[in-house]
Design a protein around this motif. Structure first.
Motif, PDB file in Angstrom:
ATOM      1  N   LYS A 220      -3.446   9.039  -8.431  1.00  6.57           N
ATOM      2  CA  LYS A 220      -2.193   8.394  -8.835  1.00  6.57           C
ATOM      3  C   LYS A 220      -2.330   6.866  -8.806  1.00  6.57           C
ATOM      4  CE  LYS A 220       2.110   8.499 -10.108  1.00  6.57           C
ATOM      5  NZ  LYS A 220       2.437   8.857 -11.477  1.00  6.57           N
ATOM      6  N   LYS A 221      -2.985   6.334  -7.768  1.00  7.32           N
ATOM      7  CA  LYS A 221      -3.194   4.884  -7.675  1.00  7.32           C
ATOM      8  C   LYS A 221      -4.004   4.369  -8.860  1.00  7.32           C
ATOM      9  CE  LYS A 221      -3.026   4.638  -2.642  1.00  7.32           C
ATOM     10  NZ  LYS A 221      -3.791   4.391  -1.411  1.00  7.32           N
TER      11      LYS A 221
ATOM     12  N   GLU B  54       0.857  -1.183   0.000  1.00  7.88           N
ATOM     13  CA  GLU B  54       0.000   0.000   0.000  1.00  7.88           C
ATOM     14  C   GLU B  54       0.890   1.229   0.000  1.00  7.88           C
ATOM     15  OE1 GLU B  54      -3.339   2.187  -0.310  1.00  7.88           O
ATOM     16  OE2 GLU B  54      -3.299   0.016  -0.333  1.00  7.88           O
ATOM     17  N   THR B  55       0.606   2.165  -0.888  1.00  7.27           N
ATOM     18  CA  THR B  55       1.406   3.384  -0.970  1.00  7.27           C
ATOM     19  C   THR B  55       0.613   4.573  -0.438  1.00  7.27           C
ATOM     20  OG1 THR B  55       0.645   3.875  -3.204  1.00  7.27           O
ATOM     21  CG2 THR B  55       2.625   2.502  -3.008  1.00  7.27           C
ATOM     22  N   ASN B  56       1.303   5.646  -0.186  1.00  3.73           N
ATOM     23  CA  ASN B  56       0.660   6.866   0.319  1.00  3.73           C
ATOM     24  C   ASN B  56       0.266   7.820  -0.803  1.00  3.73           C
ATOM     25  OD1 ASN B  56       0.817   6.131   3.015  1.00  3.73           O
ATOM     26  ND2 ASN B  56       2.889   6.953   3.231  1.00  3.73           N
ATOM     27  N   GLU B  57       0.229   7.324  -2.021  1.00  2.00           N
ATOM     28  CA  GLU B  57      -0.109   8.172  -3.149  1.00  2.00           C
ATOM     29  C   GLU B  57      -1.593   8.522  -3.140  1.00  2.00           C
ATOM     30  OE1 GLU B  57       1.417   5.229  -5.745  1.00  2.00           O
ATOM     31  OE2 GLU B  57       3.152   6.455  -6.284  1.00  2.00           O
ATOM     32  N   SER B  58      -1.929   9.550  -3.866  1.00  2.00           N
ATOM     33  CA  SER B  58      -3.326   9.977  -3.969  1.00  2.00           C
ATOM     34  C   SER B  58      -4.141   8.929  -4.715  1.00  2.00           C
ATOM     35  CB  SER B  58      -3.409  11.311  -4.711  1.00  2.00           C
ATOM     36  OG  SER B  58      -3.028  11.119  -6.071  1.00  2.00           O
TER      37      SER B  58
END
Length: 158
Positions: free
Chosen positions: A32-33, A25-29
């Motif tokens: 962006k995901k 899991e990334t912290n991207e918006s």
């Protein structure tokens, strides 16, 4: 005797390696995901599960065995299809990153072409998806995601 058994059991369990699905899991918006998922997918559809086909009907099973889900396509967001029904494969269990779709439910599905299951499905390639893809029940999809997908598809077609 009980204590010795318990100690041996704890030792055996602590030595055994276990492998399970792990999605990063990334912290991207959200935007962006969705953009990344769009780029990585060969096919994105919304559709209803009309059939579930268990490929391995033998006695020895694995959580990585494929299950084929037949979808009645409501909308093709990415990809070119001449069909109204498509088959998408995933592993049987979430432990092997399989996504479990429910019969009769509608989903937004991100899939890619793969030969991963070809030896079991006897297909040249299959559309496959996993727990780590952005699959969601259609009624739970954020409207922002659908708008972003529409924009990305329009850019791709130009």
């Amino acid at each position: 005797m009980k204590k010795a058994f318990l100690l041996i059991l704890i030792l055996v369990l602590s030595i055994t390696e276990t492998f399970a699905c792990s999605c990063i899991e990334t912290n991207e918006s959200l935007s962006k995901k969705v953009e990344i998922a769009f780029t990585e997918s060969d096919l994105i559809i919304s559709g209803k599960v009309i059939d579930v086909i268990i490929v391995n009907t033998g006695k020895i099973k694995s959580s990585a065995d494929p299950i084929i889900y037949r979808f009645e396509i409501t909308k093709t967001i990415k990809g070119k299809l001449e069909k109204e029904v498509i088959e998408i494969a995933s592993e049987e269990s979430g432990a092997s990153c399989g996504y479990k779709f429910e019969l009769g439910k509608s989903y937004l599905v991100y899939a890619r072409k793969s030969t991963h299951f070809s030896s079991k499905t006897k297909n040249e390639f299959d559309f496959v998806t996993s727990l780590c893809d952005r699959n969601q029940k259609l009624n739970k999809v954020d409207k922002k995601e659908l708008r972003k997908l529409k924009k990305l598809n329009c850019k791709k077609e130009k």
